[in-house]
Design a protein around this motif. Structure first.
Motif, PDB file in Angstrom:
ATOM      1  N   ALA A 222     112.526 105.622  75.416  1.00 28.14           N
ATOM      2  CA  ALA A 222     113.079 106.795  75.124  1.00 28.14           C
ATOM      3  C   ALA A 222     112.547 107.510  74.133  1.00 28.14           C
ATOM      4  O   ALA A 222     111.776 107.283  73.353  1.00 28.14           O
ATOM      5  CB  ALA A 222     114.740 106.535  74.794  1.00 28.14           C
ATOM      6  N   ALA A 223     112.443 108.813  74.539  1.00 35.54           N
ATOM      7  CA  ALA A 223     111.959 110.097  73.497  1.00 35.54           C
ATOM      8  C   ALA A 223     112.705 111.007  73.340  1.00 35.54           C
ATOM      9  O   ALA A 223     113.697 111.667  74.204  1.00 35.54           O
ATOM     10  CB  ALA A 223     110.717 110.457  74.226  1.00 35.54           C
ATOM     11  N   TRP A 224     112.794 111.668  72.063  1.00 37.93           N
ATOM     12  CA  TRP A 224     113.635 112.847  71.558  1.00 37.93           C
ATOM     13  C   TRP A 224     112.207 114.015  71.607  1.00 37.93           C
ATOM     14  O   TRP A 224     111.691 113.807  70.642  1.00 37.93           O
ATOM     15  CB  TRP A 224     114.302 112.438  70.387  1.00 37.93           C
ATOM     16  N   VAL A 225     112.665 115.057  72.134  1.00 39.90           N
ATOM     17  CA  VAL A 225     111.561 116.054  72.187  1.00 39.90           C
ATOM     18  C   VAL A 225     112.322 117.422  71.802  1.00 39.90           C
ATOM     19  O   VAL A 225     113.282 117.857  72.287  1.00 39.90           O
ATOM     20  CB  VAL A 225     111.035 116.219  73.531  1.00 39.90           C
ATOM     21  N   GLY A 226     111.438 118.173  70.784  1.00 40.42           N
ATOM     22  CA  GLY A 226     112.031 119.401  70.556  1.00 40.42           C
ATOM     23  C   GLY A 226     111.421 120.476  71.529  1.00 40.42           C
ATOM     24  O   GLY A 226     110.070 120.376  71.688  1.00 40.42           O
ATOM     25  N   VAL A 227     112.122 121.450  71.912  1.00 45.64           N
ATOM     26  CA  VAL A 227     111.468 122.477  72.836  1.00 45.64           C
ATOM     27  C   VAL A 227     111.895 123.849  72.256  1.00 45.64           C
ATOM     28  O   VAL A 227     113.041 123.955  71.727  1.00 45.64           O
ATOM     29  CB  VAL A 227     111.698 122.312  74.150  1.00 45.64           C
ATOM     30  N   ALA A 228     111.285 124.808  72.647  1.00 42.64           N
ATOM     31  CA  ALA A 228     111.606 126.211  72.329  1.00 42.64           C
ATOM     32  C   ALA A 228     112.718 126.840  72.900  1.00 42.64           C
ATOM     33  O   ALA A 228     113.590 127.507  72.523  1.00 42.64           O
ATOM     34  CB  ALA A 228     110.510 127.019  72.281  1.00 42.64           C
ATOM     35  N   ASN A 229     113.002 126.525  74.289  1.00 45.00           N
ATOM     36  CA  ASN A 229     114.144 126.936  75.095  1.00 45.00           C
ATOM     37  C   ASN A 229     114.247 126.140  76.228  1.00 45.00           C
ATOM     38  O   ASN A 229     113.214 125.505  76.436  1.00 45.00           O
ATOM     39  CB  ASN A 229     113.563 128.381  75.776  1.00 45.00           C
ATOM     40  N   PRO A 230     115.375 126.410  77.114  1.00 48.02           N
ATOM     41  CA  PRO A 230     115.720 125.658  78.246  1.00 48.02           C
ATOM     42  C   PRO A 230     114.585 125.864  79.112  1.00 48.02           C
ATOM     43  O   PRO A 230     114.336 124.997  80.105  1.00 48.02           O
ATOM     44  CB  PRO A 230     117.107 126.204  78.529  1.00 48.02           C
ATOM     45  N   HIS A 231     113.824 126.778  79.435  1.00 49.61           N
ATOM     46  CA  HIS A 231     112.810 127.049  80.486  1.00 49.61           C
ATOM     47  C   HIS A 231     111.630 126.174  80.070  1.00 49.61           C
ATOM     48  O   HIS A 231     111.101 125.587  81.243  1.00 49.61           O
ATOM     49  CB  HIS A 231     112.090 128.790  80.408  1.00 49.61           C
ATOM     50  N   HIS A 232     111.329 125.704  79.002  1.00 49.13           N
ATOM     51  CA  HIS A 232     110.219 124.894  78.685  1.00 49.13           C
ATOM     52  C   HIS A 232     110.899 123.457  78.871  1.00 49.13           C
ATOM     53  O   HIS A 232     109.903 122.372  79.458  1.00 49.13           O
ATOM     54  CB  HIS A 232     109.778 125.012  77.030  1.00 49.13           C
ATOM     55  N   ALA A 233     111.931 123.237  78.626  1.00 48.97           N
ATOM     56  CA  ALA A 233     112.672 121.918  79.165  1.00 48.97           C
ATOM     57  C   ALA A 233     112.589 121.471  80.601  1.00 48.97           C
ATOM     58  O   ALA A 233     112.184 120.529  81.055  1.00 48.97           O
ATOM     59  CB  ALA A 233     113.979 121.642  78.701  1.00 48.97           C
ATOM     60  N   LEU A 234     113.000 122.794  81.391  1.00 50.55           N
ATOM     61  CA  LEU A 234     112.803 122.490  82.899  1.00 50.55           C
ATOM     62  C   LEU A 234     111.281 122.482  83.391  1.00 50.55           C
ATOM     63  O   LEU A 234     110.937 121.586  84.255  1.00 50.55           O
ATOM     64  CB  LEU A 234     113.447 123.565  83.539  1.00 50.55           C
ATOM     65  N   ALA A 235     110.542 122.947  82.744  1.00 44.19           N
ATOM     66  CA  ALA A 235     109.143 122.946  82.946  1.00 44.19           C
ATOM     67  C   ALA A 235     108.459 121.355  82.607  1.00 44.19           C
ATOM     68  O   ALA A 235     107.783 120.889  83.461  1.00 44.19           O
ATOM     69  CB  ALA A 235     108.046 123.956  82.199  1.00 44.19           C
ATOM     70  N   LEU A 236     109.003 120.978  81.462  1.00 39.49           N
ATOM     71  CA  LEU A 236     108.779 119.416  81.349  1.00 39.49           C
ATOM     72  C   LEU A 236     109.255 118.609  82.178  1.00 39.49           C
ATOM     73  O   LEU A 236     108.398 117.730  82.505  1.00 39.49           O
ATOM     74  CB  LEU A 236     109.145 119.139  79.912  1.00 39.49           C
ATOM     75  N   LEU A 237     110.317 118.740  82.430  1.00 42.18           N
ATOM     76  CA  LEU A 237     111.065 117.886  83.487  1.00 42.18           C
ATOM     77  C   LEU A 237     110.155 117.938  84.833  1.00 42.18           C
ATOM     78  O   LEU A 237     109.839 116.807  85.365  1.00 42.18           O
ATOM     79  CB  LEU A 237     112.317 118.256  83.897  1.00 42.18           C
ATOM     80  N   ARG A 238     109.805 119.100  85.503  1.00 40.65           N
ATOM     81  CA  ARG A 238     109.034 119.319  86.669  1.00 40.65           C
ATOM     82  C   ARG A 238     107.490 118.433  86.630  1.00 40.65           C
ATOM     83  O   ARG A 238     107.121 117.762  87.273  1.00 40.65           O
ATOM     84  CB  ARG A 238     108.806 120.477  87.080  1.00 40.65           C
TER      85      ARG A 238
END
Length: 466
Positions: A222-238
Motif C-alpha cells: 500500500a501507498a499513501w500519496v498526497g495530491v494537490a486536487n482530485p483531478h490529479h488523483a484521477l489522472a494518477l488512477l488512470r
C-alpha cells in the motif's frame, strides 16, 4: 389478537429459543447503527434453519404480520429497523451462521455468517473473499447481498452481486428457491438471485449464498500519496490502471477527513511529513511470481511525480493495516466531529473531481455556514459526501428542515450529473421518498410491480425501498 395468533402458530412449529419476547433482549436490535432510527417490535424471531424461516414466512402471511430481516444491524439507511408503530417483528438471521462448504474456489455460507469469519475461513484455504469494508466484524453475508454492498475492493472485483454464484432464499408462501448448485449457464428466465440482491429484504429472505473466492494475496502493498486536487488523483488512477491490473484499492480522502481521524481516533498519526490538501490510499496485490507490490508502487509512483506532492510506501502488512485503519476510521471520526448530512452517492468517474470541488462550494454558498466534503472509492465513482452543519447546530440537524433541504439539493445535483443517490448503502427508509421523487418513472413502475408480484401479502420488510 393477530400477534397473539401469530405467536401461537409459531409456538407449535419452532423451538422455544427461536421466539424472543423479553423487551430487554429485543431492545438492542431496535435502533440502527447510526442511531437515527428506532423502531418498536414485540417479538424477535431467530430461526436456525431455512425450514424455520419458511415456517415464519407462511405464518406471517396467514396473519398479516410484517417481517423485518436483520443481520448485523449495520445498515446505514435504516433498512433493518422495524417501524415505530410495532406493526412488524424482527427476523434475525444471525443463528443461520454455518459455513456449509468451503474450498479454494467457493464457499457456501448461510446468511448470518459474519464477513470477517468468512474472510478468515477463506484464508485458511489459501483463498480470499474479495469484498471488504469497515464493518467486517459485524456485517453478515446475507445483509451484504440484500444491499449489494460495495466496499474498498470494487475497483478490481466488483460489488457483492459479482461475488454471488448462487442463492437459497425463502419466497412468498414459504417456498424455497435454491440455486446453490452454482450453474454457470441457466437461461430459465429472469434471475431470481439478481432480483433479491439489492432488494433489501423486500422480496424474500436470503438464507444462504454460494460465494466466489479468489486466490489468496501472494503479496500485498500500500501507498499513501498526497495530491494537490482530485483531478490529479484521477489522472494518477488512470496512469496506474494503464500500467497494471493489480490495483485493488484507490481511496480519495480530503485532508479535512484525515484531520478528523487524527483528532478523534486514538493511536493514529499522519502518514506524510508534509501537508497535502488531498490524499490517496492505494493498494496493490500481486502474485508470488510477480513484481513485489512495494517495488511496483515505487516504480509507478516514480513515473508520476508530476501528479503527487509526497508519498510513503508501506513496508510491511502492519504498516499497510495502519494506513487502512485511517481510511476505515473516517466514518467514526465524522460522527464524533458533530452533526452532518451524509450522502452515499455515485457519479460517472470523470465527474467526481469537479463535483468534489465545484458542487461542494455551490452547496456551501446555498447553505451559509455549512462545509461540504467527500471521500471514498474514486475508482468506482462512489463518494461519501458529507455536508457539515453550521456551528452550534443541534445533534439532529440532518433531520431538520434545513438538513433535509441540504440533502434534497445534493441529490438534485447528483441526479443532474447522471449519478445515483445510493451507491452502496441502499435506500432503506432514509431515501425512500427521495427515490420516488428522483428515479425515472420506468424504474419506479418496475420496482413496484416486482414488489407486488413477489410479496403479494406485503410482509417482507415493510416501509423500505418502495
Amino acid at each position: 389478537m393477530t400477534l397473539a395468533a401469530f405467536c401461537a402458530a409459531l409456538a407449535d412449529q419452532l423451538p422455544a429459543n427461536a421466539i424472543v419476547t423479553d423487551p430487554g433482549d429485543i431492545a438492542p436490535w431496535l435502533t440502527d447503527w447510526r442511531g437515527r432510527w428506532t423502531g418498536t417490535s414485540p417479538l424477535l424471531l431467530q430461526p436456525s434453519t431455512t425450514e424455520e424461516v419458511a415456517v415464519i414466512v407462511r405464518a406471517a402471511e396467514a396473519h398479516g404480520v410484517g417481517l423485518v430481516p436483520q443481520g448485523g444491524n449495520s445498515s446505514m439507511v435504516g433498512g433493518a429497523t422495524p417501524p415505530a408503530d410495532g406493526s412488524a417483528v424482527l427476523l434475525s438471521l444471525r443463528r443461520l451462521n454455518r459455513l456449509r462448504s468451503l474450498d479454494s474456489d467457493h464457499a457456501v455460507a448461510e446468511a448470518g455468517v459474519i464477513l470477517d469469519t468468512l474472510q478468515q475461513a477463506a484464508a485458511g484455504e489459501g483463498a480470499r473473499f474479495p469484498l471488504d469494508l469497515g464493518a467486517r466484524g459485524s456485517a453478515t453475508v446475507g445483509g451484504l447481498a440484500a444491499t449489494n454492498a460495495g466496499g474498498t475492493q470494487v475497483l478490481r472485483f466488483g460489488t457483492m452481486r459479482a461475488q454471488v454464484l448462487g442463492m437459497e432464499s425463502v419466497l412468498s408462501g414459504g417456498l424455497v428457491h435454491d440455486s446453490l448448485g452454482g450453474l454457470k449457464k441457466d437461461n430459465r428466465g429472469v434471475s431470481l438471485d439478481h432480483l433479491l440482491i439489492g432488494a433489501e429484504g423486500t422480496l424474500g429472505i436470503i438464507t444462504a449464498l454460494r460465494l466466489r473466492l479468489v486466490p489468496g494475496a501472494g503479496q500485498r502493498g500500500a501507498a499513501w500519496v498526497g495530491v494537490a486536487n482530485p483531478h490529479h488523483a484521477l489522472a494518477l488512477l488512470r496512469c496506474l490502471e494503464a500500467a497494471t491490473d493489480t490495483i485493488e484499492g484507490f481511496e480519495l480522502i480530503p485532508d479535512v477527513s484525515l484531520t478528523r481521524v487524527l483528532e478523534h481516533i486514538p493511536q493514529t498519526r499522519a502518514p506524510l511529513t508534509t501537508n497535502a490538501p488531498w490524499h490517496v490510499l492505494i493498494e496493490a496485490v500481486t502474485g508470488a511470481a510477480e513484481e513485489p507490490p512495494q517495488q511496483l508502487l515505487e516504480r509507478l509512483l516514480g513515473e508520476s511525480t508530476d501528479l503527487l506532492t509526497d508519498a510513503v510506501i508501506a513496508q510491511s502488512d502492519a504498516q499497510t493495516e495502519a494506513l487502512w485503519r485511517l481510511r476505515h476510521s473516517i466514518s467514526e471520526a465524522e460522527r464524533a466531529a458533530g452533526p452532518a448530512a451524509q450522502h452515499d452517492i455515485s457519479l460517472p468517474i470523470d465527474r467526481v473531481p469537479g463535483f468534489l470541488l465545484d458542487e461542494a462550494r455551490l452547496i456551501e454558498r446555498r447553505f451559509p455556514g455549512t462545509k461540504a466534503s467527500g471521500y471514498g472509492h474514486l475508482g468506482d465513482g462512489n463518494v461519501h459526501f458529507h455536508v457539515r452543519a453550521p456551528a452550534g447546530a443541534p445533534p439532529g440537524w440532518a433531520d431538520s428542515a434545513e438538513g433535509k433541504a441540504v440533502s434534497a439539493f445534493v441529490h438534485d445535483l447528483v441526479t443532474a450529473a447522471g449519478g445515483s443517490i445510493s451507491a452502496e448503502h441502499g435506500i432503506g427508509q432514509m431515501k425512500k421518498d427521495e427515490l420516488a421523487r428522483l428515479a425515472p418513472p420506468a424504474r419506479m413502475q418496475a420496482l413496484r410491480a416486482i414488489k407486488a408480484a413477489m410479496d403479494p401479502h406485503g410482509v417482507f420488510n415493510p416501509g423500505k425501498l418502495v
